[in-house]
Design a protein around this motif. Structure first.
Motif, PDB file in Angstrom:
ATOM      1  N   GLY A  36      55.864  45.774  70.455  1.00  0.00           N
ATOM      2  CA  GLY A  36      56.200  45.715  71.958  1.00  0.00           C
ATOM      3  C   GLY A  36      57.579  45.125  71.968  1.00  0.00           C
ATOM      4  O   GLY A  36      58.385  46.024  71.305  1.00  0.00           O
ATOM      5  N   ASP A  37      57.837  43.987  72.418  1.00  0.00           N
ATOM      6  CA  ASP A  37      59.428  43.390  72.678  1.00  0.00           C
ATOM      7  C   ASP A  37      59.705  42.325  71.791  1.00  0.00           C
ATOM      8  O   ASP A  37      60.653  41.718  72.116  1.00  0.00           O
ATOM      9  N   GLU A  38      58.796  42.415  70.603  1.00  0.00           N
ATOM     10  CA  GLU A  38      59.070  41.355  69.728  1.00  0.00           C
ATOM     11  C   GLU A  38      59.376  41.895  68.038  1.00  0.00           C
ATOM     12  O   GLU A  38      58.610  42.830  68.025  1.00  0.00           O
ATOM     13  N   THR A  39      60.187  41.158  67.349  1.00  0.00           N
ATOM     14  CA  THR A  39      60.295  41.910  66.102  1.00  0.00           C
ATOM     15  C   THR A  39      60.109  40.251  65.241  1.00  0.00           C
ATOM     16  O   THR A  39      60.531  39.374  65.367  1.00  0.00           O
ATOM     17  N   THR A  40      59.668  40.751  63.928  1.00  0.00           N
ATOM     18  CA  THR A  40      59.450  39.585  63.131  1.00  0.00           C
ATOM     19  C   THR A  40      60.157  40.384  61.591  1.00  0.00           C
ATOM     20  O   THR A  40      59.630  41.469  61.265  1.00  0.00           O
ATOM     21  N   THR A  41      61.152  39.372  61.382  1.00  0.00           N
ATOM     22  CA  THR A  41      61.686  39.931  59.827  1.00  0.00           C
ATOM     23  C   THR A  41      61.163  38.954  58.855  1.00  0.00           C
ATOM     24  O   THR A  41      61.162  37.646  59.137  1.00  0.00           O
ATOM     25  N   THR A  42      60.811  39.517  57.802  1.00  0.00           N
ATOM     26  CA  THR A  42      60.206  38.367  56.706  1.00  0.00           C
ATOM     27  C   THR A  42      60.954  38.690  55.637  1.00  0.00           C
ATOM     28  O   THR A  42      61.355  39.842  55.356  1.00  0.00           O
ATOM     29  N   MET A  43      61.039  37.549  54.651  1.00  0.00           N
ATOM     30  CA  MET A  43      61.501  37.606  53.253  1.00  0.00           C
ATOM     31  C   MET A  43      60.822  37.058  52.351  1.00  0.00           C
ATOM     32  O   MET A  43      60.286  35.922  52.411  1.00  0.00           O
ATOM     33  N   ASN A  44      60.470  37.996  51.400  1.00  0.00           N
ATOM     34  CA  ASN A  44      59.256  37.816  50.483  1.00  0.00           C
ATOM     35  C   ASN A  44      58.062  37.136  51.082  1.00  0.00           C
ATOM     36  O   ASN A  44      57.371  36.151  50.616  1.00  0.00           O
ATOM     37  N   GLY A  45      57.568  37.701  52.118  1.00  0.00           N
ATOM     38  CA  GLY A  45      56.437  37.369  53.025  1.00  0.00           C
ATOM     39  C   GLY A  45      56.601  36.031  53.796  1.00  0.00           C
ATOM     40  O   GLY A  45      55.525  35.696  54.516  1.00  0.00           O
ATOM     41  N   ILE A  60      58.626  34.234  57.264  1.00  0.00           N
ATOM     42  CA  ILE A  60      59.172  34.624  58.216  1.00  0.00           C
ATOM     43  C   ILE A  60      60.727  33.909  58.061  1.00  0.00           C
ATOM     44  O   ILE A  60      61.046  32.825  58.048  1.00  0.00           O
ATOM     45  N   PHE A  61      61.379  35.103  58.202  1.00  0.00           N
ATOM     46  CA  PHE A  61      62.977  34.906  58.342  1.00  0.00           C
ATOM     47  C   PHE A  61      63.496  34.778  59.898  1.00  0.00           C
ATOM     48  O   PHE A  61      64.181  33.833  59.949  1.00  0.00           O
ATOM     49  N   LEU A  62      62.902  35.479  60.573  1.00  0.00           N
ATOM     50  CA  LEU A  62      63.185  35.385  61.987  1.00  0.00           C
ATOM     51  C   LEU A  62      62.136  35.969  62.860  1.00  0.00           C
ATOM     52  O   LEU A  62      61.520  37.061  62.202  1.00  0.00           O
ATOM     53  N   LYS A  63      62.011  35.510  63.953  1.00  0.00           N
ATOM     54  CA  LYS A  63      61.240  36.260  64.999  1.00  0.00           C
ATOM     55  C   LYS A  63      62.077  36.271  66.325  1.00  0.00           C
ATOM     56  O   LYS A  63      62.512  35.138  66.471  1.00  0.00           O
ATOM     57  N   ALA A  64      61.923  37.367  67.049  1.00  0.00           N
ATOM     58  CA  ALA A  64      62.773  37.263  68.123  1.00  0.00           C
ATOM     59  C   ALA A  64      62.234  38.317  69.317  1.00  0.00           C
ATOM     60  O   ALA A  64      61.641  39.140  68.949  1.00  0.00           O
ATOM     61  N   LYS A  65      62.445  37.915  70.528  1.00  0.00           N
ATOM     62  CA  LYS A  65      62.091  38.828  71.557  1.00  0.00           C
ATOM     63  C   LYS A  65      63.302  39.713  71.791  1.00  0.00           C
ATOM     64  O   LYS A  65      64.505  39.168  71.708  1.00  0.00           O
ATOM     65  N   ILE A  66      63.125  41.061  71.813  1.00  0.00           N
ATOM     66  CA  ILE A  66      64.265  42.039  71.998  1.00  0.00           C
ATOM     67  C   ILE A  66      64.321  42.409  73.435  1.00  0.00           C
ATOM     68  O   ILE A  66      63.441  42.632  74.335  1.00  0.00           O
ATOM     69  N   TYR A  87      68.754  39.430  70.771  1.00  0.00           N
ATOM     70  CA  TYR A  87      67.603  38.881  70.200  1.00  0.00           C
ATOM     71  C   TYR A  87      67.487  37.459  70.553  1.00  0.00           C
ATOM     72  O   TYR A  87      68.431  36.662  70.561  1.00  0.00           O
ATOM     73  N   GLN A  88      66.303  37.125  71.278  1.00  0.00           N
ATOM     74  CA  GLN A  88      66.133  35.655  72.016  1.00  0.00           C
ATOM     75  C   GLN A  88      65.276  35.103  70.882  1.00  0.00           C
ATOM     76  O   GLN A  88      64.182  35.423  70.566  1.00  0.00           O
ATOM     77  N   MET A  89      65.823  34.218  69.917  1.00  0.00           N
ATOM     78  CA  MET A  89      65.315  33.811  68.776  1.00  0.00           C
ATOM     79  C   MET A  89      64.099  32.661  68.872  1.00  0.00           C
ATOM     80  O   MET A  89      64.422  31.805  69.661  1.00  0.00           O
ATOM     81  N   LEU A  90      62.886  33.108  68.652  1.00  0.00           N
ATOM     82  CA  LEU A  90      61.593  32.508  68.753  1.00  0.00           C
ATOM     83  C   LEU A  90      61.210  31.679  67.507  1.00  0.00           C
ATOM     84  O   LEU A  90      60.849  30.513  67.484  1.00  0.00           O
ATOM     85  N   GLU A  91      61.737  32.132  66.223  1.00  0.00           N
ATOM     86  CA  GLU A  91      61.306  31.517  65.142  1.00  0.00           C
ATOM     87  C   GLU A  91      62.623  31.678  64.096  1.00  0.00           C
ATOM     88  O   GLU A  91      63.203  32.612  64.271  1.00  0.00           O
ATOM     89  N   GLY A  92      62.861  30.774  62.970  1.00  0.00           N
ATOM     90  CA  GLY A  92      64.010  31.101  62.097  1.00  0.00           C
ATOM     91  C   GLY A  92      64.785  30.018  62.181  1.00  0.00           C
ATOM     92  O   GLY A  92      64.732  29.123  63.160  1.00  0.00           O
ATOM     93  N   PHE A  93      66.051  29.875  61.655  1.00  0.00           N
ATOM     94  CA  PHE A  93      66.911  29.016  61.555  1.00  0.00           C
ATOM     95  C   PHE A  93      67.614  29.054  62.597  1.00  0.00           C
ATOM     96  O   PHE A  93      68.552  28.050  63.051  1.00  0.00           O
ATOM     97  N   LYS A  95      68.160  30.336  70.110  1.00  0.00           N
ATOM     98  CA  LYS A  95      69.589  30.880  70.235  1.00  0.00           C
ATOM     99  C   LYS A  95      69.313  32.172  70.860  1.00  0.00           C
ATOM    100  O   LYS A  95      68.318  32.874  70.523  1.00  0.00           O
ATOM    101  N   THR A  96      70.580  32.872  71.139  1.00  0.00           N
ATOM    102  CA  THR A  96      70.686  34.109  71.453  1.00  0.00           C
ATOM    103  C   THR A  96      71.427  34.970  70.548  1.00  0.00           C
ATOM    104  O   THR A  96      72.739  34.246  70.517  1.00  0.00           O
ATOM    105  N   GLN A  97      71.213  36.027  70.005  1.00  0.00           N
ATOM    106  CA  GLN A  97      72.254  36.693  69.136  1.00  0.00           C
ATOM    107  C   GLN A  97      72.468  38.324  69.697  1.00  0.00           C
ATOM    108  O   GLN A  97      71.345  38.885  69.999  1.00  0.00           O
ATOM    109  N   LEU A  98      73.809  38.766  69.933  1.00  0.00           N
ATOM    110  CA  LEU A  98      73.922  39.748  70.621  1.00  0.00           C
ATOM    111  C   LEU A  98      74.503  40.745  69.683  1.00  0.00           C
ATOM    112  O   LEU A  98      74.915  40.302  68.557  1.00  0.00           O
ATOM    113  N   GLY A  99      73.792  42.030  69.678  1.00  0.00           N
ATOM    114  CA  GLY A  99      74.024  43.290  68.802  1.00  0.00           C
ATOM    115  C   GLY A  99      74.258  44.548  69.535  1.00  0.00           C
ATOM    116  O   GLY A  99      73.972  44.828  70.596  1.00  0.00           O
ATOM    117  N   ILE A 100      74.488  45.350  68.534  1.00  0.00           N
ATOM    118  CA  ILE A 100      74.484  46.905  68.990  1.00  0.00           C
ATOM    119  C   ILE A 100      73.500  47.567  67.844  1.00  0.00           C
ATOM    120  O   ILE A 100      73.120  46.776  66.745  1.00  0.00           O
TER     121      ILE A 100
END
Length: 159
Positions: free
Chosen positions: A65-74, A76-82, A95-101, A105-110
Protein backbone atom coordinates in the motif's frame (compact mmCIF):
# COMPACT_ATOMS: atom_id res chain seq x y z
CA UNK A 1 -25.50 37.65 -19.51
CA UNK A 2 -22.25 38.35 -17.69
CA UNK A 3 -23.31 36.06 -14.85
CA UNK A 4 -23.79 33.18 -17.30
CA UNK A 5 -20.38 33.77 -18.85
CA UNK A 6 -18.72 33.84 -15.45
CA UNK A 7 -20.56 30.69 -14.40
CA UNK A 8 -19.54 28.97 -17.65
CA UNK A 9 -15.89 30.01 -17.22
CA UNK A 10 -15.85 28.82 -13.62
CA UNK A 11 -17.39 25.51 -14.71
CA UNK A 12 -14.79 25.04 -17.46
CA UNK A 13 -11.96 25.90 -15.06
CA UNK A 14 -13.29 23.39 -12.50
CA UNK A 15 -13.50 20.71 -15.20
CA UNK A 16 -9.91 21.34 -16.32
CA UNK A 17 -8.66 21.19 -12.72
CA UNK A 18 -10.57 17.97 -12.01
CA UNK A 19 -9.26 16.33 -15.20
CA UNK A 20 -5.69 17.29 -14.29
CA UNK A 21 -6.23 15.92 -10.77
CA UNK A 22 -7.57 12.65 -12.20
CA UNK A 23 -4.48 12.30 -14.42
CA UNK A 24 -2.21 13.02 -11.44
CA UNK A 25 -4.14 10.50 -9.34
CA UNK A 26 -3.76 7.85 -12.05
CA UNK A 27 0.00 8.52 -12.23
CA UNK A 28 0.27 8.17 -8.43
CA UNK A 29 -1.67 4.89 -8.49
CA UNK A 30 0.49 3.55 -11.33
CA UNK A 31 3.83 4.39 -9.66
CA UNK A 32 2.65 3.28 -6.21
CA UNK A 33 1.62 -0.06 -7.74
CA UNK A 34 5.10 -0.34 -9.31
CA UNK A 35 6.69 0.08 -5.84
CA UNK A 36 4.78 -2.82 -4.28
CA UNK A 37 6.44 -6.07 -3.27
CA UNK A 38 9.73 -7.27 -1.85
CA UNK A 39 13.05 -5.73 -2.86
CA UNK A 40 16.73 -6.45 -2.24
CA UNK A 41 19.33 -3.67 -2.11
CA UNK A 42 21.95 -3.92 -4.86
CA UNK A 43 23.87 -0.72 -4.11
CA UNK A 44 23.77 2.08 -1.60
CA UNK A 45 25.70 4.92 -0.08
CA UNK A 46 25.16 7.16 2.91
CA UNK A 47 26.79 10.59 3.15
CA UNK A 48 29.08 9.63 0.28
CA UNK A 49 30.25 6.37 1.85
CA UNK A 50 29.40 3.17 -0.07
CA UNK A 51 27.66 0.42 1.87
CA UNK A 52 29.82 -2.67 2.33
CA UNK A 53 28.73 -5.72 0.28
CA UNK A 54 27.98 -7.74 3.43
CA UNK A 55 25.58 -5.01 4.59
CA UNK A 56 23.85 -4.86 1.17
CA UNK A 57 23.02 -8.56 1.45
CA UNK A 58 21.19 -7.90 4.74
CA UNK A 59 18.94 -5.09 3.44
CA UNK A 60 15.36 -5.91 2.40
CA UNK A 61 12.50 -3.59 1.54
CA UNK A 62 8.79 -4.46 1.51
CA UNK A 63 6.18 -2.05 0.19
CA UNK A 64 2.48 -2.69 0.93
CA UNK A 65 0.00 0.00 0.00
CA UNK A 66 1.40 3.38 1.02
CA UNK A 67 3.85 2.00 3.59
CA UNK A 68 7.35 0.67 3.25
CA UNK A 69 9.42 -1.29 5.74
CA UNK A 70 13.18 -1.72 5.40
CA UNK A 71 14.88 -4.40 7.45
CA UNK A 72 18.53 -5.11 8.05
CA UNK A 73 19.37 -8.66 9.00
CA UNK A 74 15.67 -9.25 9.75
CA UNK A 75 15.31 -6.27 12.14
CA UNK A 76 13.32 -3.14 11.32
CA UNK A 77 15.62 -0.38 10.13
CA UNK A 78 12.76 1.95 9.18
CA UNK A 79 9.05 1.96 8.51
CA UNK A 80 7.45 4.89 6.71
CA UNK A 81 4.28 6.15 5.13
CA UNK A 82 4.99 7.02 1.48
CA UNK A 83 3.75 10.05 -0.45
CA UNK A 84 4.81 10.31 -4.09
CA UNK A 85 4.41 12.82 -6.91
CA UNK A 86 5.29 11.24 -10.26
CA UNK A 87 4.41 14.46 -12.12
CA UNK A 88 7.51 16.27 -10.80
CA UNK A 89 10.89 16.14 -12.54
CA UNK A 90 12.57 14.27 -10.93
CA UNK A 91 9.72 12.34 -9.34
CA UNK A 92 9.39 13.06 -5.62
CA UNK A 93 8.91 10.71 -2.69
CA UNK A 94 8.43 11.60 0.97
CA UNK A 95 8.79 9.28 3.94
CA UNK A 96 6.86 10.08 7.11
CA UNK A 97 8.86 7.92 9.51
CA UNK A 98 6.73 5.59 11.62
CA UNK A 99 9.53 3.45 13.11
CA UNK A 100 13.31 3.55 13.24
CA UNK A 101 15.94 5.99 14.43
CA UNK A 102 14.22 8.94 12.68
CA UNK A 103 10.69 8.10 13.91
CA UNK A 104 8.36 11.10 13.74
CA UNK A 105 10.50 12.92 11.17
CA UNK A 106 9.95 13.46 7.45
CA UNK A 107 12.55 12.71 4.83
CA UNK A 108 12.25 14.19 1.35
CA UNK A 109 13.54 12.31 -1.66
CA UNK A 110 13.42 11.65 -5.36
CA UNK A 111 12.92 8.34 -7.12
CA UNK A 112 12.86 6.39 -10.36
CA UNK A 113 11.16 3.06 -10.95
CA UNK A 114 11.88 1.15 -14.13
CA UNK A 115 10.62 -2.41 -14.34
CA UNK A 116 12.18 -4.31 -11.45
CA UNK A 117 14.60 -1.54 -10.43
CA UNK A 118 13.84 1.17 -7.86
CA UNK A 119 16.32 3.99 -7.25
CA UNK A 120 15.94 6.64 -4.58
CA UNK A 121 17.89 9.48 -3.04
CA UNK A 122 16.83 10.97 0.30
CA UNK A 123 17.98 13.95 2.29
CA UNK A 124 18.54 13.69 6.01
CA UNK A 125 15.44 14.52 8.10
CA UNK A 126 14.21 18.12 7.88
CA UNK A 127 16.65 18.96 5.03
CA UNK A 128 15.88 20.12 1.49
CA UNK A 129 14.89 17.58 -1.14
CA UNK A 130 17.78 16.33 -3.31
CA UNK A 131 17.78 17.63 -6.88
CA UNK A 132 19.81 14.73 -8.26
CA UNK A 133 20.77 11.13 -7.55
CA UNK A 134 24.03 11.65 -5.68
CA UNK A 135 25.43 11.14 -2.20
CA UNK A 136 28.50 13.19 -1.37
CA UNK A 137 30.31 13.45 1.92
CA UNK A 138 28.80 16.12 4.16
CA UNK A 139 25.41 16.26 2.39
CA UNK A 140 23.72 13.68 4.63
CA UNK A 141 22.02 12.01 1.66
CA UNK A 142 21.31 8.33 1.17
CA UNK A 143 21.30 6.85 -2.33
CA UNK A 144 20.08 3.32 -2.95
CA UNK A 145 19.20 0.98 -5.80
CA UNK A 146 16.87 -1.97 -5.23
CA UNK A 147 15.87 -4.98 -7.35
CA UNK A 148 12.47 -6.59 -7.03
CA UNK A 149 12.58 -10.14 -5.73
CA UNK A 150 10.97 -12.53 -8.15
CA UNK A 151 8.14 -14.56 -6.73
CA UNK A 152 9.02 -18.24 -6.76
CA UNK A 153 6.54 -20.56 -8.40
CA UNK A 154 4.35 -22.39 -5.95
CA UNK A 155 5.41 -25.94 -5.24
CA UNK A 156 3.46 -28.44 -7.31
CA UNK A 157 0.69 -30.18 -5.36
CA UNK A 158 1.70 -33.43 -3.65
CA UNK A 159 -0.04 -36.58 -4.89
Amino acid sequence: MKTRQKTLLIGIAALVVSLASAEDSDAVKKDLAALQGEWTMVSGSADGQPMPPEMLKQMKRVCKGDETTTTMNGKIFLKAKITIDPTKKPKTIDYQMLEGFTKGKTQLGIYEVEGDTFKSCFSKPDAERPADFSSKEGEGRTLSVWKRQKESAADPPQK
